[in-house]
Write a protein that holds these residues in place. Sequence first.
Motif, PDB file in Angstrom:
ATOM      1  N   ASP A  50       0.845  -1.200   0.000  1.00 21.27           N
ATOM      2  CA  ASP A  50       0.000   0.000   0.000  1.00 21.27           C
ATOM      3  C   ASP A  50       0.881   1.251   0.000  1.00 21.27           C
ATOM      4  N   VAL A  51       1.324   1.645  -1.185  1.00 20.53           N
ATOM      5  CA  VAL A  51       2.202   2.804  -1.325  1.00 20.53           C
ATOM      6  C   VAL A  51       1.573   3.766  -2.329  1.00 20.53           C
ATOM      7  N   ALA A  52       1.447   5.017  -1.937  1.00 26.35           N
ATOM      8  CA  ALA A  52       0.880   6.042  -2.802  1.00 26.35           C
ATOM      9  C   ALA A  52       1.793   7.255  -2.798  1.00 26.35           C
ATOM     10  N   PHE A  53       1.550   8.177  -3.722  1.00 25.86           N
ATOM     11  CA  PHE A  53       2.352   9.397  -3.703  1.00 25.86           C
ATOM     12  C   PHE A  53       1.566  10.597  -4.232  1.00 25.86           C
ATOM     13  N   TYR A  54       1.926  11.745  -3.681  1.00 24.41           N
ATOM     14  CA  TYR A  54       1.326  13.025  -4.045  1.00 24.41           C
ATOM     15  C   TYR A  54       2.336  13.808  -4.861  1.00 24.41           C
ATOM     16  N   GLU A  55       1.938  14.235  -6.070  1.00 25.14           N
ATOM     17  CA  GLU A  55       2.870  14.929  -6.941  1.00 25.14           C
ATOM     18  C   GLU A  55       2.681  16.440  -6.957  1.00 25.14           C
ATOM     19  N   GLY A  56       1.803  16.929  -6.107  1.00 24.35           N
ATOM     20  CA  GLY A  56       1.668  18.372  -5.999  1.00 24.35           C
ATOM     21  C   GLY A  56       2.834  18.963  -5.222  1.00 24.35           C
ATOM     22  N   SER A  57       2.883  20.259  -5.158  1.00 26.10           N
ATOM     23  CA  SER A  57       3.990  20.920  -4.483  1.00 26.10           C
ATOM     24  C   SER A  57       3.569  21.431  -3.110  1.00 26.10           C
ATOM     25  N   LEU A  58       4.572  21.773  -2.310  1.00 18.13           N
ATOM     26  CA  LEU A  58       4.276  22.390  -1.020  1.00 18.13           C
ATOM     27  C   LEU A  58       3.676  23.779  -1.205  1.00 18.13           C
ATOM     28  N   THR A  59       3.913  24.394  -2.345  1.00 16.14           N
ATOM     29  CA  THR A  59       3.283  25.679  -2.656  1.00 16.14           C
ATOM     30  C   THR A  59       1.769  25.507  -2.701  1.00 16.14           C
ATOM     31  N   GLU A  60       1.322  24.401  -3.292  1.00 15.58           N
ATOM     32  CA  GLU A  60      -0.110  24.109  -3.339  1.00 15.58           C
ATOM     33  C   GLU A  60      -0.661  23.855  -1.938  1.00 15.58           C
ATOM     34  N   TRP A  61       0.138  23.178  -1.138  1.00 19.48           N
ATOM     35  CA  TRP A  61      -0.262  22.925   0.253  1.00 19.48           C
ATOM     36  C   TRP A  61      -0.498  24.255   0.979  1.00 19.48           C
ATOM     37  N   GLU A  62       0.441  25.180   0.847  1.00 16.08           N
ATOM     38  CA  GLU A  62       0.316  26.472   1.510  1.00 16.08           C
ATOM     39  C   GLU A  62      -0.790  27.328   0.901  1.00 16.08           C
ATOM     40  N   ALA A  63      -1.005  27.169  -0.396  1.00 18.76           N
ATOM     41  CA  ALA A  63      -2.074  27.935  -1.057  1.00 18.76           C
ATOM     42  C   ALA A  63      -3.453  27.575  -0.525  1.00 18.76           C
ATOM     43  N   GLU A  64      -3.572  26.383   0.025  1.00 14.64           N
ATOM     44  CA  GLU A  64      -4.827  25.953   0.649  1.00 14.64           C
ATOM     45  C   GLU A  64      -4.937  26.430   2.087  1.00 14.64           C
ATOM     46  N   GLY A  65      -4.005  27.279   2.503  1.00 17.03           N
ATOM     47  CA  GLY A  65      -4.025  27.816   3.854  1.00 17.03           C
ATOM     48  C   GLY A  65      -3.494  26.871   4.901  1.00 17.03           C
ATOM     49  N   LYS A  66      -2.709  25.899   4.471  1.00 19.15           N
ATOM     50  CA  LYS A  66      -2.187  24.903   5.394  1.00 19.15           C
ATOM     51  C   LYS A  66      -0.731  25.263   5.731  1.00 19.15           C
ATOM     52  N   PRO A  67      -0.392  25.307   6.992  1.00 22.44           N
ATOM     53  CA  PRO A  67       0.962  25.702   7.372  1.00 22.44           C
ATOM     54  C   PRO A  67       1.979  24.575   7.171  1.00 22.44           C
ATOM     55  N   LEU A  68       3.225  24.964   7.043  1.00 27.75           N
ATOM     56  CA  LEU A  68       4.335  24.019   7.044  1.00 27.75           C
ATOM     57  C   LEU A  68       4.989  24.019   8.420  1.00 27.75           C
ATOM     58  N   GLU A  69       5.686  22.946   8.674  1.00 28.47           N
ATOM     59  CA  GLU A  69       6.401  22.804   9.932  1.00 28.47           C
ATOM     60  C   GLU A  69       7.903  22.808   9.626  1.00 28.47           C
ATOM     61  N   SER A  70       8.668  23.460  10.464  1.00 31.18           N
ATOM     62  CA  SER A  70      10.130  23.473  10.262  1.00 31.18           C
ATOM     63  C   SER A  70      10.791  22.746  11.422  1.00 31.18           C
ATOM     64  N   ALA A  71      11.965  22.177  11.120  1.00 31.48           N
ATOM     65  CA  ALA A  71      12.680  21.410  12.149  1.00 31.48           C
ATOM     66  C   ALA A  71      13.477  22.352  13.046  1.00 31.48           C
TER      67      ALA A  71
END
Length: 259
Positions: free
Chosen positions: A238-259
């Motif tokens: 059961d392996v899947a993958f998302y080919e969108g970018s993190l830019t798209e993630w942020e464009a949806e108003g979703k924050p990123l996390e930094s280490a």
Amino acid sequence: MDEDVIVSAEWLDEHREDPDVVVVDVRDAWEYDGIGHVPGAVNVPFDSFRGGGEEGMLPPEDEWAALLGKYGVDGGTTLVAYDDTHGVFAARFLVTALLYGHDRLRLLDGDYSAWMQGHETSTESPDVEATEYTVERPADSPLVTLGDVEAALDDPEAVVVDTREPEEYAEGHIPGAVNLDWKEVVDEETRGLKARTTVSEIFASKGVTPEKRVVLYCNTARRISHTFVVLRWLGYDDVAFYEGSLTEWEAEGKPLESA
């Protein structure tokens, strides 16, 4: 794509002249012609199937069909791909084929630099009889949407994996994702994969185990593809993958996390 997806140089040497096998070199034409290639291999440079349209990084379906038909590929052909970069570009070729319904796929363990250390090479291009290739997409695709990634983050039986370099991951990643740089499983000396048990342990150390649904993402399709192929080689179902970018993630108003 199954646990036999990755093959040794010895396997390739034994099978490269089989009538139902097409060996594909995805390096640039100048490398294929000038440096040499596996005897009998056809040249399908990475840029010739590198997409970037509506379906992630997939090329248009008709262009893909024409490309494979040009090299005599049909539904019964076993495609064996290699590059000179540890297999990461070749893996993308194979995953593209998988997404368009071709399931007889093999990746050379190692790359051309490893092959030429102990095997015959050539600068002659093979004569190929063209065919008409038909794309038949599978009913189930490993490609997933942004919503599927979100669902996996909330699922205790799933793990989201960032396949970028640690520095990229540290700058910003999807919250809850674990980092596994695709090169962690590569042996720099042999240019192929590390031993299967070692690779399994590397994934397990990140919480990536066969019992879980694995969702991959990156900012380049080839790195996702390499990790996808390795996981299938390990027996992950059961392996899947998302080919969108993190830019798209942020464009949806979703924050990123930094280490």
